[in-house]
Design a protein around this motif. Structure first.
Motif, PDB file in Angstrom:
ATOM      1  N   PHE A 125       0.875  -1.174   0.000  1.00 14.36           N
ATOM      2  CA  PHE A 125       0.000   0.000   0.000  1.00 14.36           C
ATOM      3  C   PHE A 125       0.909   1.220   0.000  1.00 14.36           C
ATOM      4  N   LEU A 126       0.758   2.103  -1.006  1.00 13.24           N
ATOM      5  CA  LEU A 126       1.708   3.194  -1.229  1.00 13.24           C
ATOM      6  C   LEU A 126       1.009   4.556  -1.277  1.00 13.24           C
ATOM      7  N   PRO A 127       0.383   4.985  -0.193  1.00 10.90           N
ATOM      8  CA  PRO A 127      -0.338   6.259  -0.205  1.00 10.90           C
ATOM      9  C   PRO A 127       0.590   7.447   0.072  1.00 10.90           C
ATOM     10  N   SER A 128       0.131   8.626  -0.262  1.00 10.38           N
ATOM     11  CA  SER A 128       0.786   9.856   0.159  1.00 10.38           C
ATOM     12  C   SER A 128       0.302  10.212   1.567  1.00 10.38           C
ATOM     13  N   ILE A 129       1.115  10.975   2.277  1.00 11.62           N
ATOM     14  CA  ILE A 129       0.800  11.311   3.666  1.00 11.62           C
ATOM     15  C   ILE A 129      -0.529  12.057   3.773  1.00 11.62           C
ATOM     16  N   GLU A 130      -0.861  12.889   2.782  1.00 15.09           N
ATOM     17  CA  GLU A 130      -2.094  13.674   2.851  1.00 15.09           C
ATOM     18  C   GLU A 130      -3.320  12.773   2.922  1.00 15.09           C
ATOM     19  N   ASP A 154       0.943  11.270  12.193  1.00 13.19           N
ATOM     20  CA  ASP A 154       2.183  10.591  12.557  1.00 13.19           C
ATOM     21  C   ASP A 154       2.366   9.382  11.643  1.00 13.19           C
ATOM     22  N   GLU A 155       3.380   9.422  10.782  1.00  8.85           N
ATOM     23  CA  GLU A 155       3.549   8.359   9.790  1.00  8.85           C
ATOM     24  C   GLU A 155       3.783   6.989  10.413  1.00  8.85           C
ATOM     25  N   ARG A 156       4.393   6.951  11.603  1.00  4.38           N
ATOM     26  CA  ARG A 156       4.602   5.662  12.271  1.00  4.38           C
ATOM     27  C   ARG A 156       3.252   5.044  12.664  1.00  4.38           C
ATOM     28  N   VAL A 176       3.759  -1.138   3.942  1.00  3.55           N
ATOM     29  CA  VAL A 176       3.251   0.217   3.739  1.00  3.55           C
ATOM     30  C   VAL A 176       4.427   1.141   3.429  1.00  3.55           C
ATOM     31  N   ALA A 177       4.333   1.902   2.344  1.00  2.25           N
ATOM     32  CA  ALA A 177       5.311   2.944   2.035  1.00  2.25           C
ATOM     33  C   ALA A 177       4.543   4.255   1.905  1.00  2.25           C
ATOM     34  N   ILE A 178       4.803   5.190   2.819  1.00  4.01           N
ATOM     35  CA  ILE A 178       4.073   6.455   2.864  1.00  4.01           C
ATOM     36  C   ILE A 178       4.937   7.551   2.254  1.00  4.01           C
ATOM     37  N   LYS A 179       4.446   8.158   1.185  1.00  8.12           N
ATOM     38  CA  LYS A 179       5.166   9.238   0.518  1.00  8.12           C
ATOM     39  C   LYS A 179       5.008  10.527   1.320  1.00  8.12           C
ATOM     40  N   LEU A 180       6.135  11.106   1.741  1.00  7.99           N
ATOM     41  CA  LEU A 180       6.128  12.246   2.652  1.00  7.99           C
ATOM     42  C   LEU A 180       6.487  13.556   1.967  1.00  7.99           C
ATOM     43  N   GLY A 181       6.431  13.619   0.643  1.00  6.37           N
ATOM     44  CA  GLY A 181       6.760  14.854  -0.055  1.00  6.37           C
ATOM     45  C   GLY A 181       8.218  15.221   0.116  1.00  6.37           C
ATOM     46  N   THR A 182       8.480  16.432   0.552  1.00  5.57           N
ATOM     47  CA  THR A 182       9.861  16.891   0.694  1.00  5.57           C
ATOM     48  C   THR A 182      10.612  16.182   1.817  1.00  5.57           C
ATOM     49  N   ARG A 183       9.911  15.408   2.647  1.00  6.74           N
ATOM     50  CA  ARG A 183      10.577  14.651   3.708  1.00  6.74           C
ATOM     51  C   ARG A 183      10.966  13.251   3.261  1.00  6.74           C
ATOM     52  N   GLY A 184      10.677  12.884   2.030  1.00  3.18           N
ATOM     53  CA  GLY A 184      11.061  11.578   1.535  1.00  3.18           C
ATOM     54  C   GLY A 184       9.966  10.549   1.681  1.00  3.18           C
ATOM     55  N   ARG A 190      14.357   3.453  -2.957  1.00 12.81           N
ATOM     56  CA  ARG A 190      15.343   4.342  -3.572  1.00 12.81           C
ATOM     57  C   ARG A 190      15.041   4.566  -5.057  1.00 12.81           C
ATOM     58  N   PHE A 191      14.754   3.486  -5.774  1.00 12.91           N
ATOM     59  CA  PHE A 191      14.472   3.628  -7.205  1.00 12.91           C
ATOM     60  C   PHE A 191      13.167   4.395  -7.413  1.00 12.91           C
ATOM     61  N   ALA A 192      12.181   4.149  -6.561  1.00  8.67           N
ATOM     62  CA  ALA A 192      10.916   4.884  -6.647  1.00  8.67           C
ATOM     63  C   ALA A 192      11.141   6.376  -6.456  1.00  8.67           C
ATOM     64  N   THR A 193      11.987   6.733  -5.503  1.00  5.61           N
ATOM     65  CA  THR A 193      12.267   8.141  -5.227  1.00  5.61           C
ATOM     66  C   THR A 193      12.993   8.788  -6.398  1.00  5.61           C
TER      67      THR A 193
END
Length: 315
Positions: A188-193, A203-205, A219-227, A275-278
């Motif tokens: 599951f790969l959602p953005s933090i928003e 809290d992403e944790r 779970v991989a949460i996309k944090l924008g400018t925080r990675g 890393r490759f996704a980023t």
């Protein structure tokens, strides 16, 4: 790798740069008004194809010329659109994207065919052809979200297909429609928003734990400018980001998903995939349009090789 992308396709009309708008019957000049394609599943499909994968797109296309254009763009990128259904009574989902000179965006959307797409629009024989099922555009697909998408995910896993999902904004504000899907998701790969609205915390944790407790594998949460923050039952870590010139950020999250799944298909471990996704996402934000900036696999690899490795910080 063979990937089935299911969900939303959208016609994007991009306007740039847009000044502060005052509705006074006046007119302003802009540098660009472009007609492109978008929608999470469509973006995933195009990005995955550009990265060298065999990709099938299942969506409900409209009866109009904008739908023809979206399908043509996907096909020219190498996506198989033979299994996309066509509506006989509804126009293509579309989005007017207003972009200012800082790359900030405002969306005006017409739901169109996304409101009608359903489980019955999916040719289930495709599950015998693919390695991965990616659902994109969840929360914009009211006739498919929930029971329909969960049923497809469950069928896919029963055939040994890896399952993945990303989400977009829930216009109803309820954020509950996809709850039946969690036990059937490997990734599951959602953005933090969006993830924060679903889980009820920023809290992403705690967000990651919310989804893991409901059955999601990783779970991989996309944090924008925080990675990015990534967690499964074995490990949890943060990954940094690349600093690149930003044209605009439409499609950045979809590129992340495509990069993640591509590296997964190349046998990468979880850190490699993130890393490759980023790196893939870093290319997407350097061009206007959701998929215009994503290059081929080797170009992303060279980009990574020419820069220090992204920091992985164990949590």
């Amino acid at each position: 790798m063979r990937v089935l992308c299911v969900g939303e396709m959208m016609a994007d009309l991009l306007v740039h740069p847009v000044p502060e708008i005052v509705f006074d019957n006046d007119a302003d000049s802009v540098e660009e008004i472009a007609v492109k394609s978008g929608g999470d599943a469509n973006n995933n499909a195009i990005d995955l194809a550009k990265l060298g994968n065999e990709v099938y797109l299942v969506t409900l296309a409209g009866r109009d010329a904008l739908a023809d254009n979206c399908l043509k763009i996907a096909q020219e990128a190498g996506v198989c659109v033979d299994y996309a259904k066509r509506s006989t009574d509804t126009d293509q989902t579309r989005s007017l994207i207003l972009i200012n000179d800082r790359g900030d965006r405002h969306f005006l959307q017409y739901p169109g065919t996304s409101a009608k797409f359903c489980f019955e629009d999916v040719d289930l024989s495709l599950l015998d052809k693919v390695d991965i099922l990616q659902i994109g555009g969840a929360f914009h697909l009211p006739a498919f979200d929930g029971e329909g998408s969960a049923r497809l995910l469950e069928l896919a896993r029963s055939k040994g297909v890896t399952t993945c999902m990303d989400v977009t904004k829930d216009r109803t504000g309820k954020w509950t429609a996809i709850a039946p899907c969690y036990p059937h998701l490997d990734y599951f790969l959602p953005s933090i928003e969006q993830a924060a609205c679903i889980a009820g915390t920023e809290d992403e944790r705690r967000i990651a734990d919310y989804f893991l407790e409901r059955g999601v594998g990783t779970v991989a949460i996309k944090l924008g400018t925080r990675g990015c923050y990534c967690k499964n039952k074995d490990r949890a870590f943060y990954c940094g980001r690349y600093t690149v010139p930003v044209a605009e950020t439409t499609g950045a999250g979809d590129a992340f998903v495509a990069g993640f799944l591509t590296e997964l298909g190349h046998g990468g471990n979880l850190e490699d995939c993130v890393r490759f996704a980023t790196a893939t996402s870093a290319h997407a934000i350097q061009a206007f349009g959701a998929t215009a900036g994503v290059p081929d696999y080797d170009t992303v690899r060279r980009f990574m090789a020419e820069r220090p490795a992204l920091e992985i910080r164990a949590d």
